[in-house]
Design a protein around this motif. Sequence first.
Motif, PDB file in Angstrom:
ATOM      1  N   ILE A  49      -5.946   0.130  -1.425  1.00 50.17           N
ATOM      2  CA  ILE A  49      -5.068  -1.048  -1.417  1.00 50.17           C
ATOM      3  C   ILE A  49      -3.780  -0.788  -2.192  1.00 50.17           C
ATOM      4  O   ILE A  49      -2.679  -1.084  -1.709  1.00 50.17           O
ATOM      5  CB  ILE A  49      -5.814  -2.281  -1.968  1.00 50.17           C
ATOM      6  N   THR A  50      -3.899  -0.217  -3.393  1.00 53.24           N
ATOM      7  CA  THR A  50      -2.678   0.023  -4.177  1.00 53.24           C
ATOM      8  C   THR A  50      -1.816   1.114  -3.551  1.00 53.24           C
ATOM      9  O   THR A  50      -0.582   1.044  -3.637  1.00 53.24           O
ATOM     10  CB  THR A  50      -2.998   0.371  -5.645  1.00 53.24           C
ATOM     11  N   ALA A  51      -2.414   2.099  -2.931  1.00 50.87           N
ATOM     12  CA  ALA A  51      -1.625   3.126  -2.246  1.00 50.87           C
ATOM     13  C   ALA A  51      -0.875   2.506  -1.061  1.00 50.87           C
ATOM     14  O   ALA A  51       0.292   2.837  -0.814  1.00 50.87           O
ATOM     15  CB  ALA A  51      -2.520   4.272  -1.784  1.00 50.87           C
ATOM     16  N   ALA A  52      -1.525   1.608  -0.337  1.00 49.56           N
ATOM     17  CA  ALA A  52      -0.857   0.941   0.794  1.00 49.56           C
ATOM     18  C   ALA A  52       0.279   0.044   0.306  1.00 49.56           C
ATOM     19  O   ALA A  52       1.376   0.044   0.884  1.00 49.56           O
ATOM     20  CB  ALA A  52      -1.873   0.125   1.590  1.00 49.56           C
ATOM     21  N   LEU A  53       0.032  -0.695  -0.763  1.00 51.06           N
ATOM     22  CA  LEU A  53       1.097  -1.535  -1.325  1.00 51.06           C
ATOM     23  C   LEU A  53       2.246  -0.679  -1.867  1.00 51.06           C
ATOM     24  O   LEU A  53       3.422  -1.039  -1.716  1.00 51.06           O
ATOM     25  CB  LEU A  53       0.543  -2.431  -2.435  1.00 51.06           C
ATOM     26  N   GLY A  54       1.903   0.448  -2.467  1.00 50.99           N
ATOM     27  CA  GLY A  54       2.934   1.361  -2.953  1.00 50.99           C
ATOM     28  C   GLY A  54       3.757   1.941  -1.821  1.00 50.99           C
ATOM     29  O   GLY A  54       4.988   2.080  -1.932  1.00 50.99           O
TER      30      GLY A  54
END
Length: 158
Positions: A49-54
């Motif tokens: 999730i954080t990689a996608a948001l990043g």
Amino acid sequence: MTTNDSLAESIALQQELIATIKEQSRQMSGRATWMIVRTFSAPLSTFVITAALGAYARDYVALTFQDGSLNLLTTISTWLATLVLTYQVWRWSERRFGGVAFIGRLFGVSQAVLRVEEAIQRAQQSEQPDVAEIETLAQNAWQTYVQAMRASGFAVDE
């Protein structure tokens, strides 16, 4: 009773103990697998999730500002945030569910069982078998198993 009879009886008892460890482990495998899945799922989900948001943030900055240095700064900061957040969730997940520690304990049990099986093989091939060593190793394997299971929250009958 001859020495061979006492050796065969001792080996049979120790093999029964090892079989008990293996059978009880198989019976607990569903709960153990669930513990491990819960331990790994939260950090993995956090990373994804954080990689996608990043990636979304990097694309937004790249398209909106079209500045190479700002894009590099965004890339570094989003990956750093992803790694730090994933690490924090990993620590929480391990404290909460204990899957990695459980895997380590299982390796300890496997090593103890392997030592017993190797000692039995050596005793069967030797002219002067050490029955006491086999019994000691088997009892150590059982105690290692009981401690590992109890430390991970599983009930084990002695």
